[in-house]
Design a protein around this motif. Structure first.
Motif: not given
Length: 278
Positions: A113, A117, A246, A267, A270-271
């Motif tokens: 993360d 990320r 994350g 992703e 997560y979003q």
């Protein structure tokens, strides 16, 4: 029509868990049909609940969260190196012969993360790890292996911090300090809150001097449990302040890959969770 494979997350409490939503989102990426449920088990009922779940023919794996990670480690028939180092497990997998294998994916998830990320290069950082319990043991080695220059472990019980530092076995780079010394130990580039204070609704009073000018502050908890630490980090002037959402998604992806042999894209999930206010 065959019954779908069964998965679960065990915790106490567990109603708040995002794991069922995350694993269903991963499954949709591959057109996999599965059942994933949250099972609330009090500590004295945990072992029985796990045994009952894995006695089901189609049960394949389970995630484990507070307060059961140490008990999950103890229940297993075999354990990965990461689980053994931590003394805790956040994933249980039923092997072909019916035995249970314990894994701990938290450390790798944290580093992924931070580095992938959030695009942080941890090499050369002076890192402060707050807490020396199971969560800290799960991430300490991964931070060290990601290249932090020094790792300072501070815990209210100094003995636990010393035990963790001794286990890592790098006295030139891994240090322990007393909690009451926090105001006098300088500043750090990376501060990881692995205490349970936020989760338990307890206050965590930290000196502003801990955060260096380029500091990244990270709470292993997410949502409301991380609010107080992240507010402190911003007030202290940290450049970055992140919660553990994350990390949660990444450790779920590790478990999913372990169980299904395919790594999901994290992703979008997560979003989506961020957009929902998680």
């Amino acid at each position: 029509m065959s019954q779908p494979l069964q998965f679960a997350v065990f915790g106490h409490p567990i109603a708040h868990s995002l794991s069922p939503q995350i694993h269903q989102a991963f499954a949709r990426q591959f057109g996999i049909t599965l059942e994933y449920r949250a099972i609330d088990a009090a500590p004295d009922a945990f072992a029985g609940a796990v045994k009952h779940f894995f006695n089901e023919d189609h049960a394949r794996g389970a995630n484990v969260t507070l307060p059961h990670k140490s008990a999950a480690f103890a229940l297993a028939d075999e354990r990965t190196q990461a689980a053994t180092r931590a003394g805790t497990a956040n994933v249980l997998t039923r092997l072909a012969d019916g035995r249970l294998s314990a894994h701990n994916t938290d450390g790798h998830a944290l580093v992924r993360d931070l580095t992938e990320r959030h695009d942080l290069d941890l090499r050369g950082h002076d890192a402060l790890l707050l807490g020396a319990g199971g969560a800290s043991r799960a991430v300490a080695w991964s931070l060290f292996e990601a290249g932090v220059q020094t790792l300072t472990i501070v815990n209210r019980s100094p003995e636990a911090a010393d035990t963790l530092a001794d286990a890592i076995g790098e006295p030139a780079r891994v240090h322990t300090r007393y909690w009451e010394d926090l105001a006098n130990i300088g500043s750090f580039d990376l501060i990881v809150n692995a205490t349970s204070a936020g989760t338990l609704g307890q206050s965590l009073t930290l000196p502003m001097s801990l955060a260096g000018s380029r500091a990244a502050c990270y709470d292993l908890a997410y949502g409301k449990s991380a609010f107080a630490f992240l507010a402190w980090a911003r007030a202290a002037g940290a450049r970055y302040a992140y919660d553990g959402l994350g990390m949660l998604v990444e450790q779920a992806a590790d478990a999913f890959e372990l169980w299904h042999g395919q790594r999901p894209g994290t992703e979008p999930v997560y979003q989506s969770l961020r957009a929902q206010g998680s």
